[in-house]
Design a protein around this motif. Structure first.
Motif, short mmCIF file in Angstrom:
data_model
loop_
_atom_site.label_atom_id
_atom_site.label_comp_id
_atom_site.label_asym_id
_atom_site.label_seq_id
_atom_site.Cartn_x
_atom_site.Cartn_y
_atom_site.Cartn_z
N LEU A 155 28.76 -22.65 -27.57
CA LEU A 155 29.94 -22.29 -28.34
C LEU A 155 30.60 -20.99 -27.89
CD1 LEU A 155 28.62 -23.17 -31.89
CD2 LEU A 155 30.07 -24.55 -30.39
N ALA A 156 29.85 -20.10 -27.27
CA ALA A 156 30.39 -18.80 -26.89
C ALA A 156 29.66 -18.27 -25.66
CB ALA A 156 30.24 -17.82 -28.04
N TYR A 157 30.32 -17.35 -24.98
CA TYR A 157 29.70 -16.63 -23.88
C TYR A 157 29.18 -15.32 -24.42
CZ TYR A 157 31.63 -19.90 -20.52
OH TYR A 157 31.92 -21.03 -19.80
N ARG A 158 27.93 -15.00 -24.12
CA ARG A 158 27.29 -13.78 -24.63
C ARG A 158 27.03 -12.82 -23.48
NH1 ARG A 158 24.98 -11.88 -29.05
NH2 ARG A 158 25.30 -13.80 -30.22
N LEU A 159 27.43 -11.56 -23.69
CA LEU A 159 27.15 -10.51 -22.72
C LEU A 159 25.69 -10.10 -22.82
CD1 LEU A 159 30.37 -8.44 -23.36
CD2 LEU A 159 29.80 -9.62 -21.22
N ALA A 160 25.04 -9.89 -21.69
CA ALA A 160 23.62 -9.53 -21.68
C ALA A 160 23.42 -8.08 -22.11
CB ALA A 160 23.04 -9.76 -20.29
N GLU A 161 24.30 -7.20 -21.69
CA GLU A 161 24.15 -5.78 -21.98
C GLU A 161 24.98 -5.39 -23.20
OE1 GLU A 161 22.04 -3.68 -20.41
OE2 GLU A 161 21.39 -5.47 -19.33
N PRO A 162 24.46 -4.50 -24.04
CA PRO A 162 25.22 -4.03 -25.19
C PRO A 162 26.46 -3.25 -24.76
CG PRO A 162 22.94 -3.30 -25.30
CD PRO A 162 23.13 -3.94 -23.97
N VAL B 286 34.27 -1.47 -26.40
CA VAL B 286 34.86 -2.31 -27.44
C VAL B 286 36.34 -1.96 -27.61
CG1 VAL B 286 34.83 -2.91 -29.90
CG2 VAL B 286 32.68 -2.68 -28.64
N GLY B 287 36.66 -0.66 -27.63
CA GLY B 287 38.05 -0.22 -27.72
C GLY B 287 38.87 -0.69 -26.53
N GLY B 288 38.27 -0.64 -25.35
CA GLY B 288 38.96 -1.12 -24.14
C GLY B 288 39.20 -2.61 -24.19
N LEU B 289 38.26 -3.34 -24.73
CA LEU B 289 38.40 -4.79 -24.85
C LEU B 289 39.59 -5.13 -25.75
CD1 LEU B 289 37.15 -7.55 -24.19
CD2 LEU B 289 35.67 -7.27 -26.16
N ALA B 290 39.78 -4.35 -26.80
CA ALA B 290 40.89 -4.60 -27.73
C ALA B 290 42.24 -4.40 -27.05
CB ALA B 290 40.77 -3.67 -28.93
N ARG B 291 42.30 -3.63 -25.98
CA ARG B 291 43.56 -3.37 -25.29
C ARG B 291 43.84 -4.32 -24.13
NH1 ARG B 291 41.56 1.66 -26.70
NH2 ARG B 291 40.51 2.00 -24.72
N ARG C 293 19.88 -7.30 -37.86
CA ARG C 293 21.05 -7.82 -37.17
C ARG C 293 21.83 -6.64 -36.60
NH1 ARG C 293 25.32 -9.37 -41.00
NH2 ARG C 293 25.15 -7.33 -40.92
N PRO C 294 22.03 -6.59 -35.28
CA PRO C 294 22.76 -5.47 -34.68
C PRO C 294 24.27 -5.60 -34.91
CG PRO C 294 22.19 -7.08 -33.00
CD PRO C 294 21.55 -7.55 -34.28
N ALA C 295 24.98 -4.50 -34.72
CA ALA C 295 26.44 -4.55 -34.74
C ALA C 295 26.88 -5.46 -33.61
CB ALA C 295 27.01 -3.15 -34.57
N GLY D 211 43.62 -19.27 -17.69
CA GLY D 211 44.06 -20.42 -18.48
C GLY D 211 42.98 -21.09 -19.30
N GLU D 212 41.77 -20.54 -19.29
CA GLU D 212 40.66 -21.13 -20.05
C GLU D 212 40.32 -20.26 -21.26
OE1 GLU D 212 35.92 -22.14 -19.66
OE2 GLU D 212 37.06 -21.76 -17.84
N PRO D 213 40.55 -20.76 -22.48
CA PRO D 213 40.17 -19.99 -23.67
C PRO D 213 38.65 -20.05 -23.88
CG PRO D 213 41.18 -22.05 -24.32
CD PRO D 213 41.23 -21.99 -22.82
N PHE D 214 38.11 -18.97 -24.42
CA PHE D 214 36.67 -18.92 -24.71
C PHE D 214 36.40 -17.84 -25.74
CE2 PHE D 214 37.45 -15.93 -21.35
CZ PHE D 214 36.60 -14.87 -21.56
N VAL D 215 35.24 -17.90 -26.35
CA VAL D 215 34.79 -16.89 -27.30
C VAL D 215 33.76 -16.01 -26.58
CG1 VAL D 215 33.59 -16.48 -29.48
CG2 VAL D 215 35.18 -18.40 -29.27
N LEU D 216 33.94 -14.71 -26.69
CA LEU D 216 33.04 -13.75 -26.08
C LEU D 216 32.29 -13.01 -27.19
CD1 LEU D 216 32.16 -12.33 -23.42
CD2 LEU D 216 33.97 -10.66 -23.90
N VAL D 217 30.98 -12.89 -27.06
CA VAL D 217 30.14 -12.23 -28.05
C VAL D 217 29.30 -11.16 -27.37
CG1 VAL D 217 28.29 -12.57 -29.75
CG2 VAL D 217 29.99 -14.37 -29.38
N GLY D 218 29.16 -10.01 -28.02
CA GLY D 218 28.32 -8.96 -27.47
C GLY D 218 27.79 -8.03 -28.55
N ARG D 219 26.62 -7.48 -28.33
CA ARG D 219 26.05 -6.48 -29.23
C ARG D 219 26.73 -5.14 -28.97
NH1 ARG D 219 20.57 -6.17 -27.10
NH2 ARG D 219 21.61 -7.07 -25.35
N ILE D 220 26.72 -4.29 -29.97
CA ILE D 220 27.33 -2.97 -29.83
C ILE D 220 26.26 -1.90 -30.03
CG2 ILE D 220 29.02 -1.33 -30.75
CD1 ILE D 220 30.53 -3.76 -31.85
#
Length: 81
Positions: free
Chosen positions: A20-27, A33-38, A56-58, A68-77
C-alpha cells in the motif's frame, strides 16, 4: 509497481508488506519533513505524534507523484536522526 522507489533527497523507499505504501528505511529529521512539504512532487503531508508510551513513533505520510506515478510515502520521524 516496483518493490523500490528512489525518493529525491531521501534515498530508497521499499514497498511495505501490504503493497500500500513505500516506507523509508531511515528516520527523517524535522528539517527533512519540512523540506518534503516544499517539494512539487509531494501533494499532501500528514504528520502524527509519537504515542505517550513510546510504542508508536512519530510518523509522516505523504501523497506523492514521481514520473507520473502516484504513491504513498511513509517514514518515521526523529528516531536516531
Amino acid at each position: 509497481m516496483s518493490a523500490h522507489k528512489q525518493v529525491p533527497g531521501l534515498g530508497i523507499a521499499r514497498l511495505d508488506g501490504g503493497g500500500l505504501a513505500y516506507r523509508l528505511a531511515e528516520p527523517l529529521t524535522i528539517d527533512e519533513v519540512g523540506g518534503l512539504a516544499r517539494q512539487s512532487w509531494c501533494r499532501r503531508l500528514v504528520v502524527t505524534d509519537a504515542s505517550a508510551d513510546g510504542r508508536r513513533p512519530a510518523e509522516v505520510r505523504a501523497i506523492c507523484e514521481l514520473d507520473g506515478e502516484p504513491f504513498v510515502l511513509v517514514g518515521r520521524i526523529g528516531e536516531g536522526a
